[in-house]
Each structure stands twice: as C-alpha cells, then as structure tokens.
Motif scaffolding. Sequence first.
Motif, PDB file in Angstrom:
ATOM      1  N   LEU A 102       0.860  -1.179   0.000  1.00 59.01           N
ATOM      2  CA  LEU A 102       0.000   0.000   0.000  1.00 59.01           C
ATOM      3  C   LEU A 102       0.895   1.227   0.000  1.00 59.01           C
ATOM      4  N   SER A 103       1.048   1.876  -1.155  1.00 61.51           N
ATOM      5  CA  SER A 103       1.879   3.058  -1.415  1.00 61.51           C
ATOM      6  C   SER A 103       2.571   2.849  -2.744  1.00 61.51           C
ATOM      7  N   PHE A 113      -0.319   5.417   1.357  1.00 61.32           N
ATOM      8  CA  PHE A 113      -1.744   5.109   1.289  1.00 61.32           C
ATOM      9  C   PHE A 113      -2.416   5.814   2.455  1.00 61.32           C
ATOM     10  N   SER A 139     -10.735   5.989   1.661  1.00 61.63           N
ATOM     11  CA  SER A 139      -9.344   5.595   1.408  1.00 61.63           C
ATOM     12  C   SER A 139      -8.902   6.104   0.045  1.00 61.63           C
ATOM     13  N   GLY A 141      -5.164   5.902  -2.584  1.00 59.49           N
ATOM     14  CA  GLY A 141      -3.770   5.529  -2.787  1.00 59.49           C
ATOM     15  C   GLY A 141      -3.655   4.332  -3.708  1.00 59.49           C
ATOM     16  N   SER A 142      -2.476   3.722  -3.727  1.00 56.95           N
ATOM     17  CA  SER A 142      -2.198   2.618  -4.642  1.00 56.95           C
ATOM     18  C   SER A 142      -2.058   1.307  -3.895  1.00 56.95           C
ATOM     19  N   LEU A 143      -2.708   0.287  -4.433  1.00 59.60           N
ATOM     20  CA  LEU A 143      -2.558  -1.084  -3.962  1.00 59.60           C
ATOM     21  C   LEU A 143      -1.787  -1.839  -5.032  1.00 59.60           C
ATOM     22  N   SER A 253      -3.291   8.148  -6.928  1.00 57.22           N
ATOM     23  CA  SER A 253      -2.707   8.572  -5.659  1.00 57.22           C
ATOM     24  C   SER A 253      -2.225  10.009  -5.762  1.00 57.22           C
TER      25      SER A 253
END
Length: 322
Positions: A102-103, A113, A139, A141-143, A253
């Motif tokens: 996560l980020s 994230f 939420s 961000g990037s998964l 993100s």
Amino acid sequence: MKNRHHNKVRIAVVGVTLNLLLAIAPAAFAELKEINDAAMSDVVGQTFFRVDSYQETNVNVTRATLAMDVKTELNIKQATFGKMTRLGTDVDADINAANFTLSKLDSGKIEPFVAANPYIELAKEGNRMIGVRLGFEDSQGSLLTSMTSFSGNLGLQVVDDAGKPLPVYMLNDQNGQVESRATQVGVVIIPPPVTQPGNLPVQPTTSVTGDPAFGQDPQLAADVAPPPVPELAPELITNRISNFETFDIGGQSGPSGKMAKDFFISMQSKEMLWKSFAGGDAIKAAPGVHLNIPQSAPITLDQFKAGIPRADIGMTRGSGLF
C-alpha cells in the motif's frame, strides 16, 4: 468438547479486544460530576470511538469506528487468506497475493496510502456470529500486488472505443464465471446487430422454352429474398488476474486523487450483504474471504489485454525488488 472450544475462542477474542482498548486508551483520573445544560453548551469536542448498528436481511451488524486518519507504507511479501479445501476447485486459497504493498513511488517521492475512520463490523444471525468486516470509510492511494487467486470485487472498469463500460466477469481457468477463487478476469464484447440485405428487385416472369407443359414460370420467393446474414457471436476476452498489479484506489494517488468508499476485507460463513458507505446497493460477499477494491479509473480494452504493470515503490525487500 466443541462447546468448550468455542468458549475458549470467545474468551480469547474478548481478552484481545480488551487489551487493545486498554492499550489505545490514555490514562485519565477524574471525578465524575454532573453538569447542567448551560455548562454543556460551552463544551466542544469530537468522539474518538463510535459504535453503530444496522440490520441487513435479518442479520444484525454492530460497527465500531475509530475517528482517525491513517497514513501507511505497508509491504507484505506474501498474503494468503482463506486457505482451505473447497469442492469444485483445485485453487487452495480464497486470496493469494504476493508482494502486497500500500503506497508507491511518484516522481521520486513515496506516496503513502491514506485512509480515514477505520472500522470493524461484527455480523450476527440470532446468537450466531456469521461475519467480520474490517475496512475504512474513506481511502485513497495505490494497492500493488500480484494475485494468483482472488475472491471479491476487483474494481476493474473497462471501456470500449466509444467510452462505454463493458461487463467484467470473474473467471476460473476454464473460463467459467465464479464468485470466489477466480484466476482470470474477462470482458464480453457484444458486436452490433448485422444489417440484413433487402429483397432483390422482382424480375419479370419468363417462359420455360422447350417445355410448354409448364407454361409461364413466375419468379419464386427464394429468388427475391436472399438468405439472411448470420449474427456475430459475443466475444470473450480474458487475462490473468496476476497481470493486474496496480490498483489506484480513488482514481489515482497523490494530492489530485480523491477518497473512495468501500475498501474492506471481510470473512463470512455464509453469503452476506454488507452495507455500502457509498450509499448504493449492499455489497454481496460469498462465503469465505472477500476483498472489496473500489472501482479504479477506467482502462481501455487494449490496456485490459496488456494488463497493468506494477508501479515502482523505490525499495527492495529481501533478495528482490517488489
């Protein structure tokens, strides 16, 4: 023995919950005194811990929410959920996710994230616990991950050349539609209707020469109407789920992204309907583990065929980069 085991599990869960609450609760020693309405009107504050409940199809759900914001740069080498034998499939787990992050790295800077208001929900049917859900109200961000099996909502939105969304299906290795332990994802291309040719112009009647018994030979209907053109069959295009390695929750993100609803993981012993924070229909989850990834930004059919490569995170773990 079975009831004794269940009692031990319940005691353990209660013990862990109490320890967590004691750990996060600040030490406070104060005398409780009644205050009147006038004094109460001068008090300003915000609840840190909120408990709500709701009912969904005869299931009572209790939700505990922490009023807090979260920023994280989480990295897990291998995440496996729901590892057990299931009839009808040789896939060994509901979710197999390698290099779970996560980020991501954006323009040389790590974009964490971010999430708001983490919560846990407990679902009961009568006196029986049938489900647990953990997630965030918002939420963004990037998964990043590579999943060889998946159960839940993948969040893929695929559009055709005209920008029209295409139906997306979770599939097994035999291209059969499944609700859990999917290994492929597919989109269906429905071709436009075929334009059928019109009738041929009617020709004048002719005589059959050399055979006066038949006399005049009028043109038959089969000569006027040509055979129909077959309709084109729908086309199924598939790709391995493991080829989709980046999911931008909230669209993208960074500061220009927006917060998304309904990012959660749940475990249920039977099919469940979990409340949607986006205000839409309840989210159906099959028995087992369910990972709900909010819908990402639309991708084209060419991008779907190629897959989405893993974004850079700018760090190494162990012997390799992930």
